[in-house]
Design a protein around this motif. Structure first.
Motif, PDB file in Angstrom:
ATOM      1  N   LEU A  19     -37.780  49.443  26.193  1.00  0.00           N
ATOM      2  CA  LEU A  19     -37.937  50.720  25.506  1.00  0.00           C
ATOM      3  C   LEU A  19     -38.849  50.603  24.280  1.00  0.00           C
ATOM      4  O   LEU A  19     -38.764  51.396  23.346  1.00  0.00           O
ATOM      5  CB  LEU A  19     -36.576  51.290  25.096  1.00  0.00           C
ATOM      6  CG  LEU A  19     -35.638  51.619  26.266  1.00  0.00           C
ATOM      7  CD1 LEU A  19     -34.327  52.215  25.760  1.00  0.00           C
ATOM      8  CD2 LEU A  19     -36.297  52.564  27.262  1.00  0.00           C
ATOM      9  N   SER A  20     -39.737  49.629  24.314  1.00  0.00           N
ATOM     10  CA  SER A  20     -40.725  49.504  23.244  1.00  0.00           C
ATOM     11  C   SER A  20     -41.587  50.760  23.181  1.00  0.00           C
ATOM     12  O   SER A  20     -41.896  51.390  24.198  1.00  0.00           O
ATOM     13  CB  SER A  20     -41.624  48.288  23.504  1.00  0.00           C
ATOM     14  OG  SER A  20     -42.761  48.307  22.666  1.00  0.00           O
ATOM     15  N   HIS A  21     -42.007  51.128  21.980  1.00  0.00           N
ATOM     16  CA  HIS A  21     -42.902  52.263  21.790  1.00  0.00           C
ATOM     17  C   HIS A  21     -44.142  52.127  22.650  1.00  0.00           C
ATOM     18  O   HIS A  21     -44.625  53.112  23.240  1.00  0.00           O
ATOM     19  CB  HIS A  21     -43.294  52.372  20.310  1.00  0.00           C
ATOM     20  CG  HIS A  21     -43.978  53.650  19.938  1.00  0.00           C
ATOM     21  ND1 HIS A  21     -45.319  53.880  20.187  1.00  0.00           N
ATOM     22  CD2 HIS A  21     -43.522  54.772  19.333  1.00  0.00           C
ATOM     23  CE1 HIS A  21     -45.653  55.083  19.753  1.00  0.00           C
ATOM     24  NE2 HIS A  21     -44.583  55.651  19.229  1.00  0.00           N
ATOM     25  N   CYS A  34     -47.685  36.092  23.919  1.00  0.00           N
ATOM     26  CA  CYS A  34     -47.199  36.749  22.707  1.00  0.00           C
ATOM     27  C   CYS A  34     -45.917  37.521  23.005  1.00  0.00           C
ATOM     28  O   CYS A  34     -45.766  38.097  24.093  1.00  0.00           O
ATOM     29  CB  CYS A  34     -48.270  37.707  22.171  1.00  0.00           C
ATOM     30  SG  CYS A  34     -47.836  38.562  20.624  1.00  0.00           S
ATOM     31  N   LEU A  35     -45.009  37.525  22.050  1.00  0.00           N
ATOM     32  CA  LEU A  35     -43.776  38.305  22.120  1.00  0.00           C
ATOM     33  C   LEU A  35     -43.782  39.330  21.004  1.00  0.00           C
ATOM     34  O   LEU A  35     -44.071  38.999  19.854  1.00  0.00           O
ATOM     35  CB  LEU A  35     -42.560  37.381  21.971  1.00  0.00           C
ATOM     36  CG  LEU A  35     -41.195  38.056  21.809  1.00  0.00           C
ATOM     37  CD1 LEU A  35     -40.802  38.807  23.080  1.00  0.00           C
ATOM     38  CD2 LEU A  35     -40.127  37.024  21.433  1.00  0.00           C
ATOM     39  N   LEU A  36     -43.470  40.576  21.321  1.00  0.00           N
ATOM     40  CA  LEU A  36     -43.340  41.633  20.324  1.00  0.00           C
ATOM     41  C   LEU A  36     -41.861  41.957  20.151  1.00  0.00           C
ATOM     42  O   LEU A  36     -41.155  42.232  21.126  1.00  0.00           O
ATOM     43  CB  LEU A  36     -44.113  42.877  20.759  1.00  0.00           C
ATOM     44  CG  LEU A  36     -44.042  44.104  19.839  1.00  0.00           C
ATOM     45  CD1 LEU A  36     -45.353  44.898  19.894  1.00  0.00           C
ATOM     46  CD2 LEU A  36     -42.867  45.033  20.194  1.00  0.00           C
ATOM     47  N   LEU A  37     -41.397  41.921  18.917  1.00  0.00           N
ATOM     48  CA  LEU A  37     -40.035  42.327  18.587  1.00  0.00           C
ATOM     49  C   LEU A  37     -40.091  43.560  17.695  1.00  0.00           C
ATOM     50  O   LEU A  37     -40.865  43.606  16.738  1.00  0.00           O
ATOM     51  CB  LEU A  37     -39.294  41.214  17.843  1.00  0.00           C
ATOM     52  CG  LEU A  37     -38.934  39.944  18.616  1.00  0.00           C
ATOM     53  CD1 LEU A  37     -38.175  38.978  17.707  1.00  0.00           C
ATOM     54  CD2 LEU A  37     -38.104  40.254  19.859  1.00  0.00           C
ATOM     55  N   GLU A  38     -39.263  44.555  18.012  1.00  0.00           N
ATOM     56  CA  GLU A  38     -39.174  45.764  17.200  1.00  0.00           C
ATOM     57  C   GLU A  38     -37.906  45.711  16.356  1.00  0.00           C
ATOM     58  O   GLU A  38     -36.814  45.524  16.875  1.00  0.00           O
ATOM     59  CB  GLU A  38     -39.122  47.002  18.101  1.00  0.00           C
ATOM     60  CG  GLU A  38     -39.022  48.302  17.332  1.00  0.00           C
ATOM     61  CD  GLU A  38     -38.870  49.511  18.246  1.00  0.00           C
ATOM     62  OE1 GLU A  38     -38.636  50.614  17.712  1.00  0.00           O
ATOM     63  OE2 GLU A  38     -38.971  49.361  19.484  1.00  0.00           O
ATOM     64  N   LEU A  39     -38.093  45.864  15.044  1.00  0.00           N
ATOM     65  CA  LEU A  39     -36.965  45.862  14.113  1.00  0.00           C
ATOM     66  C   LEU A  39     -36.986  47.145  13.295  1.00  0.00           C
ATOM     67  O   LEU A  39     -37.944  47.373  12.549  1.00  0.00           O
ATOM     68  CB  LEU A  39     -37.044  44.664  13.152  1.00  0.00           C
ATOM     69  CG  LEU A  39     -37.037  43.273  13.753  1.00  0.00           C
ATOM     70  CD1 LEU A  39     -37.135  42.220  12.628  1.00  0.00           C
ATOM     71  CD2 LEU A  39     -35.795  43.019  14.582  1.00  0.00           C
ATOM     72  N   LEU A  75     -45.784  35.481  17.770  1.00  0.00           N
ATOM     73  CA  LEU A  75     -44.700  36.438  17.550  1.00  0.00           C
ATOM     74  C   LEU A  75     -45.191  37.565  16.638  1.00  0.00           C
ATOM     75  O   LEU A  75     -45.579  37.328  15.494  1.00  0.00           O
ATOM     76  CB  LEU A  75     -43.501  35.725  16.917  1.00  0.00           C
ATOM     77  CG  LEU A  75     -42.198  36.509  16.805  1.00  0.00           C
ATOM     78  CD1 LEU A  75     -41.727  37.027  18.158  1.00  0.00           C
ATOM     79  CD2 LEU A  75     -41.119  35.641  16.167  1.00  0.00           C
ATOM     80  N   HIS A  76     -45.170  38.778  17.181  1.00  0.00           N
ATOM     81  CA  HIS A  76     -45.613  39.959  16.432  1.00  0.00           C
ATOM     82  C   HIS A  76     -44.429  40.865  16.133  1.00  0.00           C
ATOM     83  O   HIS A  76     -43.578  41.099  17.005  1.00  0.00           O
ATOM     84  CB  HIS A  76     -46.655  40.740  17.233  1.00  0.00           C
ATOM     85  CG  HIS A  76     -47.026  42.058  16.607  1.00  0.00           C
ATOM     86  ND1 HIS A  76     -47.809  42.145  15.473  1.00  0.00           N
ATOM     87  CD2 HIS A  76     -46.687  43.335  16.934  1.00  0.00           C
ATOM     88  CE1 HIS A  76     -47.959  43.423  15.149  1.00  0.00           C
ATOM     89  NE2 HIS A  76     -47.281  44.170  16.008  1.00  0.00           N
ATOM     90  N   LEU A  77     -44.381  41.405  14.925  1.00  0.00           N
ATOM     91  CA  LEU A  77     -43.307  42.292  14.513  1.00  0.00           C
ATOM     92  C   LEU A  77     -43.759  43.746  14.537  1.00  0.00           C
ATOM     93  O   LEU A  77     -44.675  44.137  13.812  1.00  0.00           O
ATOM     94  CB  LEU A  77     -42.837  41.940  13.098  1.00  0.00           C
ATOM     95  CG  LEU A  77     -41.847  42.906  12.433  1.00  0.00           C
ATOM     96  CD1 LEU A  77     -40.591  43.081  13.275  1.00  0.00           C
ATOM     97  CD2 LEU A  77     -41.491  42.439  11.026  1.00  0.00           C
ATOM     98  N   ASP A  78     -43.109  44.543  15.388  1.00  0.00           N
ATOM     99  CA  ASP A  78     -43.228  45.988  15.309  1.00  0.00           C
ATOM    100  C   ASP A  78     -42.256  46.415  14.222  1.00  0.00           C
ATOM    101  O   ASP A  78     -41.080  46.649  14.463  1.00  0.00           O
ATOM    102  CB  ASP A  78     -42.864  46.631  16.656  1.00  0.00           C
ATOM    103  CG  ASP A  78     -42.910  48.161  16.616  1.00  0.00           C
ATOM    104  OD1 ASP A  78     -42.924  48.722  15.504  1.00  0.00           O
ATOM    105  OD2 ASP A  78     -42.913  48.784  17.692  1.00  0.00           O
ATOM    106  N   GLY A  79     -42.776  46.515  13.013  1.00  0.00           N
ATOM    107  CA  GLY A  79     -41.946  46.836  11.860  1.00  0.00           C
ATOM    108  C   GLY A  79     -42.118  48.266  11.410  1.00  0.00           C
ATOM    109  O   GLY A  79     -42.159  48.539  10.206  1.00  0.00           O
TER     110      GLY A  79
END
Length: 361
Positions: free
Chosen positions: A95-97, A138-143, A172-176
């Motif tokens: 459910l990432s943007h 690459c991994l994207l994490l949403e916080l 590692l990329h942060l969807d902040g």
């Protein structure tokens, strides 16, 4: 649903966010600054460069670049990382943007191929990452994870995932987008959280209430590679100062209020959960944002809320999302607007809601 929206708009008080998004949002900013400040031009000039340096420091990164939108910033971040690794396969939550709100921009514009990790109704885990590790660059994490109620992993889990990615050469990329809202729960600075990530994007209109705008931050070489892509995407408007100034203004206005918003969110969630047929996800919020669920169909609940909003003059929500045939929900973010509701009036309104949602015998 039209009646629900109209009753929400007409309400004297709003439960969520910071109030109406009128042009006054910009007017207040412009009244606060010297009207002789020089405009930026095509991404250069003190007004934009000073803000980029400020945000790089706040986020604990070497450099930062201002974008008109987070959608643009994140697609470019992932393009830079996948080009560097020579591997177009990345991973993020189902459910990432980027997966559900961007019309496949990542795939169509950059030919980047995402693997969806874990399940829609939960946070992704280290085990999910391990399963995809051999394939991804690459991994994207949403916080926090917006679509499941703003849930957050523990900081220890974040550290474990970060360590694993670095040991296995995964960027590692942060969807902040809502990073600012995470700070009270983690009891960490933005820089401490971002130290776990190679790059980070933050928004200035979601929790902070600015007009629009985003920052992408990372090391010098990453930002140097991102800049040409900003130009290629049309992100170097001749002037971005309305967005830059509003981002800086509302950051300063509201960053120190995040703990107050968070504490109020926990209070409001507790009051909702005391109502029959109502629950919040999470039950105890971990940020100032959570989801409110009703055990009634959307059409029926819309009628209840429309009447309640007209009678109490408190706008709970202007929209509902169906959750199957017999339930619905809405997203709620607590901000400045909640503090303007008279406490007695709010308490009576939520008690009234509980009476209307209680199943009849």
């Amino acid at each position: 649903m039209d009646a629900l929206k109209e009753s929400w708009k007409a309400a004297a008080y709003k439960l969520g966010n910071h109030g109406e998004r009128t042009i006054d949002v910009l007017k207040q900013v412009l009244l606060s600054v010297d009207d002789q400040i020089e405009s930026d031009m095509y991404g250069t000039g003190a007004v934009i460069e000073d803000f980029e340096k400020k945000m790089a420091e706040v986020l604990g990164k070497e450099a930062a670049i201002f974008f008109p939108s987070g959608t643009m910033a994140q697609q470019i971040a992932l393009r830079v990382w996948t080009d560097r690794k020579g591997n177009k396969t990345i991973a993020y939550h189902p459910l990432s943007h980027l997966e559900i709100h961007e019309e496949d921009g990542l795939k169509m514009l950059h030919q980047i191929h995402p693997i969806l990790l874990g399940e829609e109704d939960r946070l992704l885990t280290l085990e999910d990452v391990k399963a995809a590790a051999p394939q991804i660059s690459c991994l994207l994490l949403e916080l926090p994870q917006r679509e499941i109620g703003g849930q957050l992993p523990t900081f220890e889990e974040l550290e474990t995932i970060s360590r694993y990615c670095r040991e296995h050469g995964i960027l590692l990329h942060l969807d902040g987008a809502r990073l600012w809202e995470c700070l009270p729960y983690y009891n960490k600075t933005a820089a401490e959280i971002c130290s776990l990530f190679d790059s980070v994007y933050v928004s200035f209109y979601k929790g902070l209430g600015g007009i629009a705008g985003a920052i992408l931050a990372g090391d010098y070489s990453f930002i140097a590679e991102a800049k040409p892509w900003k130009r290629r995407h049309g992100g170097d408007l001749i002037s971005l100062y309305p967005y830059v100034l509003s981002s800086d203004y509302y950051y300063e206005q509201r960053i120190e209020k995040m703990t107050d918003y968070y504490e109020s969110a926990k209070q409001v969630a507790e009051q909702f959960n005391a109502c029959s047929g109502v629950k919040t996800i999470p039950q105890i919020p971990v940020t100032n944002m959570f989801h409110v669920h009703f055990s009634k169909p959307a059409a029926e609940m819309a009628e209840i809320l429309t009447a309640l909003q007209k009678e109490t003059e408190i706008g709970f929500t202007g929209m509902l999302k169906s959750q199957g045939a017999s339930a619905c929900s809405f997203e709620l973010s607590i901000g400045d607007a909640f503090g303007k509701i008279p406490k007695n009036q709010w308490r009576e309104a939520v008690q009234d809601l509980g009476k209307r949602t209680t199943p009849s015998d």
